[in-house]
Structures are given as structure tokens and as C-alpha cells.
Design an enzyme around this catalytic site. Sequence first.
Site, PDB file in Angstrom:
ATOM      1  N   HIS A 101       0.874  -1.051   0.213  1.00 21.92           N
ATOM      2  CA  HIS A 101      -0.041  -0.020  -0.149  1.00 21.92           C
ATOM      3  C   HIS A 101       0.788   1.028   0.059  1.00 21.92           C
ATOM      4  O   HIS A 101       0.446   2.175   0.561  1.00 21.92           O
ATOM      5  CB  HIS A 101      -0.940   0.131   1.101  1.00 21.92           C
ATOM      6  CG  HIS A 101      -1.910  -1.182   0.948  1.00 21.92           C
ATOM      7  ND1 HIS A 101      -2.388  -1.387   0.180  1.00 21.92           N
ATOM      8  CD2 HIS A 101      -2.627  -1.780   2.229  1.00 21.92           C
ATOM      9  CE1 HIS A 101      -3.279  -2.560   0.266  1.00 21.92           C
ATOM     10  NE2 HIS A 101      -3.267  -2.714   1.690  1.00 21.92           N
ATOM     11  N   HIS A 174     -10.077   1.576   0.788  1.00 23.47           N
ATOM     12  CA  HIS A 174      -9.847   0.520   1.367  1.00 23.47           C
ATOM     13  C   HIS A 174     -11.014   0.220   2.290  1.00 23.47           C
ATOM     14  O   HIS A 174     -11.048  -0.298   3.717  1.00 23.47           O
ATOM     15  CB  HIS A 174      -8.410   0.316   2.198  1.00 23.47           C
ATOM     16  CG  HIS A 174      -8.300  -1.144   2.603  1.00 23.47           C
ATOM     17  ND1 HIS A 174      -8.829  -1.999   3.421  1.00 23.47           N
ATOM     18  CD2 HIS A 174      -6.993  -1.575   2.076  1.00 23.47           C
ATOM     19  CE1 HIS A 174      -7.976  -3.085   3.480  1.00 23.47           C
ATOM     20  NE2 HIS A 174      -6.805  -3.004   2.817  1.00 23.47           N
ATOM     21  N   GLU A 306     -11.574  -3.445  -3.209  1.00 22.22           N
ATOM     22  CA  GLU A 306     -10.550  -2.563  -3.530  1.00 22.22           C
ATOM     23  C   GLU A 306     -10.241  -2.638  -4.966  1.00 22.22           C
ATOM     24  O   GLU A 306      -9.647  -3.489  -5.324  1.00 22.22           O
ATOM     25  CB  GLU A 306      -9.283  -3.128  -2.800  1.00 22.22           C
ATOM     26  CG  GLU A 306      -9.318  -3.081  -1.281  1.00 22.22           C
ATOM     27  CD  GLU A 306      -8.293  -4.118  -0.657  1.00 22.22           C
ATOM     28  OE1 GLU A 306      -6.962  -3.409  -0.906  1.00 22.22           O
ATOM     29  OE2 GLU A 306      -8.352  -4.991  -0.121  1.00 22.22           O
TER      30      GLU A 306
HETATM   31  C1  G6D Z   1      -5.031  -5.511   1.841  1.00 18.52           C
HETATM   32  O1  G6D Z   1      -4.172  -7.377   0.571  1.00 18.52           O
HETATM   33  C2  G6D Z   1      -3.854  -6.662   1.757  1.00 18.52           C
HETATM   34  C3  G6D Z   1      -4.080  -7.209   3.022  1.00 18.52           C
HETATM   35  O2  G6D Z   1      -3.206  -8.549   2.842  1.00 18.52           O
HETATM   36  C4  G6D Z   1      -3.687  -6.572   3.986  1.00 18.52           C
HETATM   37  O3  G6D Z   1      -3.635  -6.964   5.129  1.00 18.52           O
HETATM   38  C5  G6D Z   1      -4.686  -5.320   4.121  1.00 18.52           C
HETATM   39  O4  G6D Z   1      -4.863  -4.791   3.071  1.00 18.52           O
HETATM   40  C6  G6D Z   1      -4.378  -4.434   5.229  1.00 18.52           C
HETATM   41  O5  G6D Z   1      -6.193  -5.792   1.308  1.00 18.52           O
END
Ligand code: G6D
Length: 342
Positions: A101, A174, A306
Amino acid sequence: MEIIKKDFGKKANLFILKNDKGTELAVSDQGARVVSLKVLVDGKQRETILGFDSADEYLAKDPFIGSSVGRFAGRIKNGKFSIDGEEYQVSIDPETGHNLHGGYGFDKYIWQAAEKKEADRVSVVFTLESKDGDEGFPGNLSVAVTYSLTNDNEWIIHYSATTDQATIYNPTNHVYFNLTGDPSQSIDEHTLQMNADRYVEVDGDVIPTGNLVAVQGTAFDFTHEKKMSELFAGVASEASGIDGLDHPFLLTTDTPQATLISPDKKVTIEMTTDDPSVVVFTANFGDGGPVMRGHKLADHGGITMETQVPPGVTDYPEWGSVVIRPDEAFEKETVFKVVVED
Ligand code: G6D
């Protein structure tokens, strides 16, 4: 329709967007995040997403919940990618060796915010300047994320960006849905349908293996409505050992591309996006979930959608493009429509 602004602590603000149907979308400049999405069900307000009560709680407990994610949503293997033959190394998590991220990403910042009222919608436009070299990513990148609420109960996310150097940008939001309104209840009894014919296989570190697998005949076939409990029961057959979903699904253009229905069938989320894929993460936190709004978050206490270009595209360029250039406009949109049974 109206917008109410409140203090959210830590110099952050909360903006509550209200429509004429009694729907309320709360968003914050901390992380340009969505905090709450409440709809009227049988005359009572029902929460549909996970969120905390202050900016402080997000930073202390889980900054990704509901946040804008950037510069790159998901994992970049070993933090390495190249553009036009030039290699870049971005920051990596010392525990995993990968970038997740964007590293110290957009979820950690307080963004600029501007309110906007139009005939058919109320919006907040969040903007952020990410400097050349931010976490190792090239180019000065100016980004905007606009959240709108319409009287049709649509929550619209519009992304735009410009850069002064070729760079990569793959943002998402998210949000975690839990349509019971109670984070201590798992999403087991939710029903999901997705117009996705393939998924991206991932390894135990959630790194794409390069295989695009047809969903037909697998536990990951959501082309027809399926209870999430059925997925959780069947997921052991998938090679990664992940206890739930944490996978990109490749979407077809039939809209809405995903439909999520509450256990009592009174609330439905319809997702429509310009993006080619959606990463579905089922909050596989085991006993490690945070306390949220007075309740401990259940294992599988939420489900993300997402929307993005699939992570792995930095290694498998045939999956799409995340490169943006100085003379190119970057625009995309995802809509989550909340349908409430009368
Ligand atoms: C995302 O793909 C990732 C996950 O693995 C992570 O733990 C999360 O964000 C915080 O969706």
C-alpha cells in the site's frame, strides 16, 4: 442535501454528507478516508462499513480501514519495478521484504479538503501532493480523490492525478463492508456475486504467482450469488493457505460488477468500476482484530472491494498499465450504490 463539518481530533476533520433519503456518508481528511456509511432501514439508521470514532484511533489501530491507498495499492514484490527500462526501488516492509500500500502511504497524511454542492450531489474533494522520491516513487504526483453522495444513494469515488515525470499510480479505497452494522458479527451470512471470470493466484506472502486462474469449478466462483460461509468452507482448496480471500478478481464489463447482500436481505451494495479488477480481502485477522465502536472486530468481520489494476502488474505488464506520464490525464471512478429494501 447538506454537509456538516466536525472535529475528528489530531487536527483532522470529519465531513458528514447527507442526502434527502436519510443516508449519511462520513469522510475524513485524515487519510482521505471513508469513516461511516449509514442508511435508513425500517426507519432506523444502519451502519454498513467498518470505521473508528477518531483520527487517533485509525492511526493507533489500523490506518488502512476506509483509507485512500497510494501510491500503489497492494504489494510490489521486493519493492522493485521498472518504467521505460529504468529500475526503481521503493521502501519495503522489513518483515516481508515487500512494499504494501505504498509504504508510508496516503493513509497516513492529512489531505487538503474542499466541500462542493451541486444539484444532484454533495462532495468533498481531497487533494495531496506527493513529492518526487516519496517512498522511492519517482515524480511529483498531485492527486485528488473526490467522494460524492447522490440522492440515488450512490457513493461515488472519483480519482484524478497529474505528474511531472513518468511514474506508477494505482490507487484504491480500502473500505470494509459489514452490512449487519455490527463489527462483532462475521460476514459469513452475507451473499456475494461478482462478474469476475478469473482470479489472480497468490502465494503465502500474498504475492501474485503470475497465474490467472479461471474461477469456474473453484471455490472462487462468484458468478452466481454465494454465501461467504460457503467460500470460507471451500477456501482450503486454494494453494496459498490464506484463511479467506485476499485476492484480485478480474472483472468483466457487465455492471454492476459486484453485488453484496446483507444477511437479512435488506441492504445491497452494487459496485461499478472503471478498474479492471477488485481485490477482495475478508479481514482475515483471526483473534487480532481491533476494538471498534465498542465491539471487538470478528474474524472475517468485513469485506473489502479494492478496485484497482491487479497488484503484480509491476511484474506481469500484460495485466494492464499503471504508468502515468506528464502529458496524460489520470481519471477513474468507482461507484458503490446502496439499495435498501422498502
Ligand atoms: C490488503 O491485500 C491486503 C491485505 O493482505 C492486508 O492485510 C490489508 O490490505 C490491510 O487488502
